[in-house]
Enzyme design. Sequence first.
Site, PDB file in Angstrom:
ATOM      1  N   LYS A   1       0.874  -1.193   0.000  1.00  0.00           N
ATOM      2  CA  LYS A   1       0.000   0.000   0.000  1.00  0.00           C
ATOM      3  C   LYS A   1       0.894   1.221   0.000  1.00  0.00           C
ATOM      4  O   LYS A   1       2.001   1.183   0.538  1.00  0.00           O
ATOM      5  CB  LYS A   1      -0.871   0.018   1.264  1.00  0.00           C
ATOM      6  CG  LYS A   1      -2.114   0.848   1.119  1.00  0.00           C
ATOM      7  CD  LYS A   1      -3.270   0.011   0.567  1.00  0.00           C
ATOM      8  CE  LYS A   1      -4.473   0.863   0.245  1.00  0.00           C
ATOM      9  NZ  LYS A   1      -5.642   0.024  -0.062  1.00  0.00           N
TER      10      LYS A   1
ATOM     11  N   ASP B   1      -7.026   4.336  -4.479  1.00  0.00           N
ATOM     12  CA  ASP B   1      -7.676   4.181  -3.171  1.00  0.00           C
ATOM     13  C   ASP B   1      -8.306   5.556  -2.918  1.00  0.00           C
ATOM     14  O   ASP B   1      -8.517   6.318  -3.873  1.00  0.00           O
ATOM     15  CB  ASP B   1      -6.641   3.793  -2.099  1.00  0.00           C
ATOM     16  CG  ASP B   1      -7.284   3.304  -0.800  1.00  0.00           C
ATOM     17  OD1 ASP B   1      -7.672   2.135  -0.735  1.00  0.00           O
ATOM     18  OD2 ASP B   1      -7.417   4.100   0.158  1.00  0.00           O
TER      19      ASP B   1
ATOM     20  N   GLY C   1     -20.376   7.015   3.027  1.00  0.00           N
ATOM     21  CA  GLY C   1     -19.492   7.476   1.956  1.00  0.00           C
ATOM     22  C   GLY C   1     -20.315   7.827   0.728  1.00  0.00           C
ATOM     23  O   GLY C   1     -21.519   7.534   0.654  1.00  0.00           O
TER      24      GLY C   1
ATOM     25  N   ASN D   1     -16.230   6.214  -4.860  1.00  0.00           N
ATOM     26  CA  ASN D   1     -16.267   5.174  -5.868  1.00  0.00           C
ATOM     27  C   ASN D   1     -16.892   3.869  -5.360  1.00  0.00           C
ATOM     28  O   ASN D   1     -17.695   3.236  -6.051  1.00  0.00           O
ATOM     29  CB  ASN D   1     -14.821   4.931  -6.321  1.00  0.00           C
ATOM     30  CG  ASN D   1     -14.711   3.907  -7.393  1.00  0.00           C
ATOM     31  OD1 ASN D   1     -15.342   4.040  -8.426  1.00  0.00           O
ATOM     32  ND2 ASN D   1     -13.943   2.885  -7.140  1.00  0.00           N
TER      33      ASN D   1
HETATM   34  O1  2IT Z   1      -8.127  -1.443  -0.709  1.00  0.00           O
HETATM   35  C1  2IT Z   1      -8.042  -1.961  -1.830  1.00  0.00           C
HETATM   36  O2  2IT Z   1      -8.164  -3.175  -2.001  1.00  0.00           O
HETATM   37  C2  2IT Z   1      -7.767  -1.086  -2.967  1.00  0.00           C
HETATM   38  N1  2IT Z   1      -7.636   0.115  -2.774  1.00  0.00           N
HETATM   39  C3  2IT Z   1      -7.597  -1.651  -4.339  1.00  0.00           C
HETATM   40  C4  2IT Z   1      -6.213  -2.148  -4.539  1.00  0.00           C
HETATM   41  C5  2IT Z   1      -5.889  -2.587  -5.936  1.00  0.00           C
HETATM   42  O3  2IT Z   1      -4.703  -2.907  -6.137  1.00  0.00           O
HETATM   43  O4  2IT Z   1      -6.742  -2.614  -6.809  1.00  0.00           O
END
Ligand code: 2IT
Length: 452
Positions: A131, A171, A242, A245
């Site tokens: 991340k 994200d 929220g 997306n």
């Molecule tokens: O929290 C998540 O799983 C995402 N933000 C998507 C991560 C991704 O690599 O598609």
Amino acid sequence: MEQHEIDQQIKDFIAKIEAKNPNEPEFIQAVKEVAITVIPFIATKPQYHGMKLLERMAEPERAIIFRVPWVDDNGEIQVNRGFRIQMNSAIGPYKGGIRFHPTVNLSVLKFLAFEQVFKNSLTTLPMGGGKGGSDFDPQGKSDMEVMRFCQSFMTELCKHIGPETDVPAGDIGVGAREIGYLFGQYKRIRNEFTGVLTGKGLAYGGSLIRPEATGFGVVYFTEQMLKTINQDLKGKTVCVSGFGNVSWGVIKKIDELGGKTVTISGPDGYIYDEEGISGEKIDYLLALRASGNNRAEDYLKKYPKAKFFAGKRPWEVKCDVAIPAATQNELDLEDAKKLVANGCMCVTEAANMPSTLEAINYFLESKVLFSPGKASNAGGVATSGLEMTQNSIRLNWTSEEVDARLKEIMIGIHKACRDYGKEADGYVNYVKGANIAGFVKVAEAMLAQGVV
Ligand code: 2IT
């Protein structure tokens, strides 16, 4: 092993994590939730004893922190902090989103990266966990400011990622616009057109259904949970938080399946729309988001019959199904009590770690259906995995093909959670199921690869 010995092991493990990671409350919270369910499982597996698997999983393979300087529209120099946490690569290249939000810090990204390892394992696709992000706030910035920031961010990040190494995605605060700028800069510096990011636009290697995937996956998962108590979504009242997306995808699919979503929320409060958020109202959510401010109250401008509750969260509204889809720790014990008292039968996490540990325990004790984000929101990263596959074979699948695979993956995750989470009385503890099922694949790969 006796129960008191297992309890002691959990206590010792958590004490070690706390001592090693001071000032990282979110990370400690995420590790605790896993430790409580996985350590008793490890106790039943002699081949895992002494291998320090969970201890290794709680230590990032690598954490990169870097300066992101950029120049704003007034010619002033701004300095943000960039991060990429490469948590675990036992089962595939690091994979996970990038978050741009003022709350981003090492603790938040380590918790997200840790969760991602288990989530990605659950998808059954070959993806490790990572991340990244920055404390940069895209709110109120011009497109050109966002572009300059993204270019500066990628100028450093490109040294650490690649299609076989680490594949970031979006994200909170990182959508199609940001991914485009990040991709452009990577390609320019490395002189390579590769699937180094997912969530790309359709014109340059993106996948159909990726924008909807997290939300759709959450609803497919909810359908499976409800099926275990002979229920479905038809006619159910749903509270969603929220309006980004993920919420958008959730609401769209709930509408398709005959449920009625009555709330959305933003940092300013929540909207209650008794008539349900359907049809053109769902499209309006996209327009609201695109307008670049995140005030839920603006929903009233177009739909004045709805009500706005300033500074409040939607969990006080009576509903059958609750879907927290905003951010971490947005649903606490008090909220959990209100939901259960109002007859809520199913809580499906769409955000990452939206419920506090106390709230989770309350749901489990109350025996309502409860799914942790790492299981129910895995459809997003799963579809990222499908985007990587399409990039590798240099083909694009149809919406139907991607959606069918997504659904199959969500059904598979649900089954895995059930297999490992079913308790003596028949209640499915999805927290336990997700943690153990996610753990096993990573643990097996780590055992096979030696002490690395
Ligand atoms: O929290 C998540 O799983 C995402 N933000 C998507 C991560 C991704 O690599 O598609």
